[in-house]
Write an enzyme that holds these catalytic residues in place. Structure first.
Site, short mmCIF file in Angstrom:
data_model
loop_
_atom_site.label_atom_id
_atom_site.label_comp_id
_atom_site.label_asym_id
_atom_site.label_seq_id
_atom_site.Cartn_x
_atom_site.Cartn_y
_atom_site.Cartn_z
N HIS A 122 0.57 -1.16 -0.14
CA HIS A 122 -0.35 0.11 -0.18
C HIS A 122 1.05 1.26 0.50
O HIS A 122 0.76 2.09 -0.02
CB HIS A 122 -1.23 0.13 1.21
CG HIS A 122 -2.32 -0.85 0.79
ND1 HIS A 122 -2.83 -1.29 2.18
CD2 HIS A 122 -2.44 -1.91 -0.02
CE1 HIS A 122 -3.15 -2.20 1.70
NE2 HIS A 122 -3.87 -2.51 0.40
N CYS A 158 6.25 20.25 -7.67
CA CYS A 158 7.21 19.20 -7.81
C CYS A 158 8.15 20.41 -8.99
O CYS A 158 7.48 21.04 -9.51
CB CYS A 158 6.25 18.57 -8.50
SG CYS A 158 7.74 17.59 -10.15
N GLY A 198 -1.69 -8.25 12.33
CA GLY A 198 -2.48 -7.23 12.90
C GLY A 198 -2.62 -7.08 11.69
O GLY A 198 -2.40 -5.88 11.14
N SER A 200 -6.51 -6.49 9.70
CA SER A 200 -8.21 -7.64 9.83
C SER A 200 -8.92 -8.21 8.41
O SER A 200 -9.87 -8.72 8.64
CB SER A 200 -9.41 -5.84 10.35
OG SER A 200 -9.59 -5.38 8.97
N ASN A 224 -2.89 -12.41 16.04
CA ASN A 224 -3.47 -11.35 16.38
C ASN A 224 -4.88 -11.20 17.62
O ASN A 224 -4.89 -12.42 18.29
CB ASN A 224 -4.69 -11.44 15.24
CG ASN A 224 -5.43 -10.07 14.74
OD1 ASN A 224 -6.11 -8.91 16.40
ND2 ASN A 224 -5.92 -9.06 13.35
N ALA A 242 1.45 -8.95 18.09
CA ALA A 242 2.86 -9.02 17.60
C ALA A 242 3.77 -8.71 18.59
O ALA A 242 4.80 -10.09 18.60
CB ALA A 242 3.13 -7.59 16.45
P1 OAD Z 1 -7.60 -2.47 10.46
O1 OAD Z 1 -7.40 -1.29 11.73
O2 OAD Z 1 -7.73 -2.65 9.64
O3 OAD Z 1 -7.00 -4.32 11.30
C1 OAD Z 1 -5.85 -3.89 12.81
C2 OAD Z 1 -6.24 -5.95 13.43
O4 OAD Z 1 -5.19 -4.95 14.04
C3 OAD Z 1 -6.88 -5.94 13.95
O5 OAD Z 1 -8.03 -7.33 13.47
C4 OAD Z 1 -7.02 -5.63 15.34
O6 OAD Z 1 -7.30 -6.82 15.46
C5 OAD Z 1 -4.98 -6.29 15.28
N1 OAD Z 1 -4.23 -5.99 16.60
C6 OAD Z 1 -4.73 -4.70 16.93
N2 OAD Z 1 -3.57 -4.65 17.66
C7 OAD Z 1 -2.85 -5.79 17.29
C8 OAD Z 1 -1.48 -5.58 17.96
N3 OAD Z 1 -0.21 -5.32 18.70
N4 OAD Z 1 -0.62 -7.06 17.40
C9 OAD Z 1 -1.00 -7.67 17.07
N5 OAD Z 1 -2.39 -7.29 15.88
C10 OAD Z 1 -2.68 -6.64 16.28
O7 OAD Z 1 -5.86 -2.39 9.58
P2 OAD Z 1 -5.23 -2.92 8.88
O8 OAD Z 1 -6.00 -4.31 8.10
O9 OAD Z 1 -3.83 -3.17 8.05
O10 OAD Z 1 -5.21 0.35 3.05
O11 OAD Z 1 -5.46 -2.69 6.71
C11 OAD Z 1 -6.25 -2.61 5.32
C12 OAD Z 1 -5.80 -1.38 4.96
O12 OAD Z 1 -7.12 -1.32 5.39
C13 OAD Z 1 -4.47 -0.67 5.44
O13 OAD Z 1 -3.56 -0.13 5.09
C14 OAD Z 1 -4.83 0.56 4.59
C15 OAD Z 1 -6.61 0.62 5.75
O14 OAD Z 1 -7.31 1.51 4.95
C16 OAD Z 1 -4.53 2.06 3.20
O15 OAD Z 1 -3.92 2.58 3.59
C17 OAD Z 1 -5.21 1.36 1.51
#
Ligand code: OAD
Length: 254
Positions: A122, A158, A198, A200, A224, A242
């Site tokens: 991303h 730019c 980590g 969702s 997670n 993590a």
């Molecule tokens: P999310 O915020 O959707 O999910 C975060 C996940 O991390 C959740 O399942 C939490 O339970 C888990 N979590 C929280 N604390 C944690 C810890 N200490 N150790 C392990 N896991 C933990 O974030 P992403 O899944 O990364 O897109 O979101 C995907 C994309 O949605 C991102 O890359 C971003 C967002 O919109 C873009 O920027 C294009």
């Protein structure tokens, strides 16, 4: 299988893995103090409107609002430190024959923990580019100093074409970098073990990678503290953070 402790089968799979793939999401950086997106209360998309900040239209409509917010996020990323989970993944590379690391995160904590060849699905906060001619833009060495939540800040122009510089992240309704995504599909189609940390599992096309890995015969460990959309496809769902679980996995495996 859902467990709160590393499982002997998991350890054997890790020790026996020739080709290991790691896929991380915002939870990977949570213990470094960087907010996730969808966690209740603390998630960025709970506090801010994604549609007004993280789309090409938003930037076209109000470049100063978007640039200022991303400079605030870049400041937070630069002031954060890699956590024990990042360091464990960096150590893992010396334990297996081949490790490929893919992240949805736009911070540089994996790099600063010592991981090499980090694949950013991303994009990155640290690699902006011109919105018009796409030339990479070199940011000043000093970290920005921004108020909580950012402020309106006109983006730089730019030097080559005068167009507005935009954050180097993938926005909603934008395609992911094709080469990185292709490498991710190749990796999950050929790895022995995929460790997903980590995320969702709600944002495609990255969310489908664990299922692609399972269908190709890989086993999948999810780290997670909570249930996610990926629970149904993972071989092991390791309930923990993590920074706790990744060092435990390494310490118990070797
Ligand atoms: P999310 O915020 O959707 O999910 C975060 C996940 O991390 C959740 O399942 C939490 O339970 C888990 N979590 C929280 N604390 C944690 C810890 N200490 N150790 C392990 N896991 C933990 O974030 P992403 O899944 O990364 O897109 O979101 C995907 C994309 O949605 C991102 O890359 C971003 C967002 O919109 C873009 O920027 C294009």
């Amino acid at each position: 299988m859902t467990t709160t402790d590393v499982d002997p089968g998991m350890l054997a799979a890790l020790r026996g893995a020739r080709k290991l793939m790691v896929l991380t999401g915002a939870g990977m950086s949570a213990e470094s103090g960087i907010p996730t997106f969808r966690d209740a209360l603390t998630g960025l998309w709970r506090q801010f409107d994604a549609a007004s900040l993280a789309t090409p239209d938003a930037f076209r409509r109000d470049p100063a609002l978007v640039w200022g917010w991303y400079e605030w996020r870049r400041m937070k990323a630069l002031s954060a430190q890699p956590n024990a989970g990042h360091l464990a993944i960096a150590r893992l590379a010396s334990r297996v024959e081949h490790l490929s690391l893919f992240t949805q995160n736009v911070d540089d904590l994996h790099e600063r923990a010592g991981s090499h060849d980090v694949q950013h699905l991303h994009g990155s906060l640290h690699h902006p580019r011109c919105a018009d001619c796409a030339r990479p833009f070199s940011l000043p060495a000093a970290a920005p100093v921004e108020p909580e939540g950012g402020r309106r800040l006109a983006p730089p122009s730019c030097p080559a074409c005068g167009g507005p510089v935009r954050p180097g992240v993938v926005w909603f309704n934008e395609a992911l970098p094709e080469d990185v995504l292709a490498r991710a599909f190749d990796a999950c189609g050929s790895c022995d073990l995929l460790i997903v940390v980590g995320t969702s599992g709600t944002v495609y096309p990255v969310a489908q990678l664990p299922e692609v890995a399972r269908r190709a015969g890989s086993r999948v460990v999810q780290v997670n503290p909570s249930a996610s959309e990926l629970d149904r496809v993972c071989t092991w769902n390791l309930r923990g953070s993590a920074a706790q679980m990744l060092p435990a996995l390494l310490d118990r495996a070797w």
